[in-house]
Scaffold this motif. Sequence first.
Motif: not given
Lengths: 819, 111
Positions: B45, B61, B71, B78, B85
């Motif tokens: 993440c 997502r 995301i 994001a 990103c």
Amino acid sequence: MLDKVNKPKLVVIGNGMAGIRTVEVLLDRAPDLYDITVFGSEPYGNYNRILLSPVLAGEKTVDDIMLNTEQWYEDNGITLRKGEMIEMIDRRTCEVVTAEGARVPYDRLLIATGSNPIMLPLPGKDLPGVIGFRDIQDVEHMVKASTSYKNAVVIGGGLLGLEAANGLMKRGMNVTVVHLLDTLMERQLDQVAGGLLRKSLEERGMVFKMPAQTEAILGTDRVTGVRFADGEEIPADLVVMAVGIRPNVELARKAGLYCERGIVVSDTMQTYDGRIYAVGECVQHRRQTYGLVAPLFDQAKVCANHLAMKGFATYDGSVVSTKLKVTGIDLFSAGDFAPGADKEEIVMQDASRGVYKRIILRDKRIVGAVLYGDTVDGPWYFQHLRDGTDVSHMRERLVFGAANLGDGGHSGKNSVAAMSDDTEICGCNGVCKGTIVKAISEKKLFTIDDVRAHTKASSSCGSCTGLVEQVLAFTLGGDYSAAPKVKPICACTDHSHDDARRVIVENGLKTIPDVMKFMDWKTANGCHSCRPALNYYLLATWPGEYRDDQQSRYINERVHANIQKDGTYSVVPRMWGGVTTPDELRAIADVADKFNIPTVKVTGGQRIDLLGVKKEDLPAVWADLNKAGMVSGHAYAKGLRTVKTCVGSEWCRFGTQDSTGLGIKLEKFMWGSWTPAKVKLAVSGCPRNCAEATCKDVGVVCVDSGYEIHFAGAAGLHIKGTEFLTKVATEEETLEIIAALTQLYREQGWYLERMYKWCDRVGLDAIRKQVVDDVANRKALFSRFAHSQQFSQSDPWAARAERGVDRNEFTPLAELELA
Amino acid sequence: MTKWIEIGTLNDIPVLGSRVVRTASGNIAVFRTSDDEVFALDDRCPHKGGPLSQGIVHNKRVTCPLHNFVIELKSGMAVAPDEGCTRAHPTKVENGIVWLGVQAVATVPAE
Ligand SMILES: Cc1cc2nc3c(=O)[nH]c(=O)nc-3n(C[C@H](O)[C@H](O)[C@H](O)COP(=O)(O)OP(=O)(O)OC[C@H]3O[C@@H](n4cnc5c(N)ncnc54)[C@H](O)[C@@H]3O)c2cc1C
Ligand code: SF4
Ligand code: SF4
Ligand code: FES
């Protein structure tokens, strides 16, 4: 849904703050119960009267302060008859009569007519240019006057008068405030604070004439001046009377309802005619009338509950606090601050900072507070005042406020104001107060959801939600928090948790896609908030029938372990009632060695946590633990977690019952059950309460003659002692009641709503009635619980370790040799 | 240059779920949506490195399991108001076989 014709009719007279708040709460509690008609003599939807002052000062517009649009009334099926005045209540035929003579029948009537400004009976009081300060029309009148006239006189140096004077001054008028006494806001302020206030208003250009009695208002076609008792005359093109308000009881009195200063109501907000309720400024309750919204909203809540035929909440009166809404002046006052022989005072004055604080104590408790210049601690003092806290232990530092007591704010909302900007509010996501305040003001956030989205605060465990809400209220200003609208589950839908629960049951919906389709979900597969919620509702509604949707489970529940910050997991085997054996301990030690588990820790729930297990090792770890007879402790579950016990009568010299044994029985009966949020139990063997049962979701305290059952406690970011539910004589009854209680919670709780919040929402009495008093209902709840337990008591670890359930989950799809 | 590597079958990935492909330079999370599209992202993440493969997948997502960043599967961006990103990798599904496209190291664009 009942159609309109068959629903009982609720008529509301008064489209103001208290009346509409009552309707809002009612819609929340019982959305379809009544066919509602609202009469309001003002030609608008409901607006925030408090904010008329900033509108007058040009800091807000009329549009900014609208609370409910006409669309809102329509969406909720409410007939709004704005601009229509009710002339008469005909109690014989149960009808209200409008000024035009139309008759509208009611089954229940709510009077919320507010109050009227008192207009002093002076010569000239009816001249054009002489007005009160109460509604939008008055404000429009004043704004208009400020564009063509120069001199304004405000009669009355109280809260309302000063806010009017400030607004008119901001609009460019020369303002003189006339006050009868020599202290401004004498009902809220002492002489020193009143003097400080006067000084800073004078610095801004306000002129005071006080003490002074107005004798006449001068003029022929329009007001031209004001004459005082001492003979002095001053010019005036606008006179605002702000000398007080008078409850608007005319209508009620004419209908023969008993009135004194206000309409007299009982603790359930009913007038002498049980079909007629009254709330707001028009009401007199236990000899008291109120002129601030906080107590009116308390009344609204009680009244709505009663109208919804839910709960037995009663209104016990309120203590009020006041803030002056003049930008740049900080002033707070609460309680009783008149000097008295039995009172002590703590006074602090810092002339250079323009700060004055006076705290009044009686019998070790705060009974009043006046703060000027630095009011951040106002709510904190107010909380102690209302709670009647014994403050003797902090007496020396009391006057310096919450921030100086080393209270990091975790005692709850009231320290928020005192927090420095770098105080962490959301422990989970490391978000500080400053960050939240900044986001709220820069990005114009108004709801907790906005704040969550922009800052992450309160988006994880949610235990800081209350604090974040406080920061929100504190940053947005205003003395009350915005009306709680029916809250949608998440942005994927407009429907609430209750809607979803009801629709699932009523329409026999059995899958997540079915629910989403039926309820017009706005997204194709929902999101991480709504899917787990729906999954839980389906599981709780259709035990044995609904197939748990793994992809709608939060990762911890999907893999039956707790994810840690580095992506490894922690594993907690069940230790029934906190009792273990040498063999179990040896097996745990062996597992830790075999899999190189870095940390082995004792948890707060009397068991052992193995931390840092790699995901792919989980099935093997479980297999070894299973072999030694241990099963999942569900330390990750929105379900039964632990049953903490003390050693009780088996060992302890004080023990009255076998608390350990009872704890184990409870845990063996209840493990594996899914609930809206986690559930923790404890059993103590005597009132010494070594198992800390009175801060758990459910706690049992054994006594000589039986078992006291407590529930709805919490000991996380919020600390709350349990509520006493009932006392029983045997273990069997204890088990039955606790299972029934848990089942009721499973059926009513919103997903992620802890038991204490659920209890807050539906009311202790309503719960007690269903699980204690109504024995047949209790038995039915119990058997529904027992029924669903059949399907949930299989060890998820064994299923994965031995039978290869979800094997995919624990192995990589592929391993690539890439640079 | 993109090099296509076969990593498994579509059925190996649960609908609205994810599997991990292990590589020497870190895990890649491979997601399957409800209409059988497949996407691949670095399993990290952009917030604090949480394993996206463990999150809940919805539409196109995924929600990170650690602090709920959402995301976009396609771009790795994001979703606002979050920012950040994570790297996305090309995928394709042919006859039920899932392929992952990897860049030769030298050509990884330094975005
Ligand atoms: C300028 C100003 C500033 C204030 N600032 C604060 C503050 O900072 N903090 C605070 O707590 N409080 C403040 N107040 C007080 C607060 O606004 C009131 O306590 C609150 O609005 C009272 O609510 P209510 O519903 O009882 O009456 P209202 O809001 O006055 O509603 C009553 C409504 O009933 C209608 N009505 C009356 N009779 C009839 C009839 N016969 N038929 C049909 N309709 C009828 C009226 O038109 C009115 O719209 C302020 C008030 C004013 C005017
Ligand atoms: S274990 Fe609990 S208290 Fe400790 S850091 Fe995590 S969430 Fe906070
Ligand atoms: S709660 Fe009572 S019975 Fe239990 S250990 Fe403490 S003193 Fe003993
Ligand atoms: S690591 Fe993904 S949201 Fe924090």
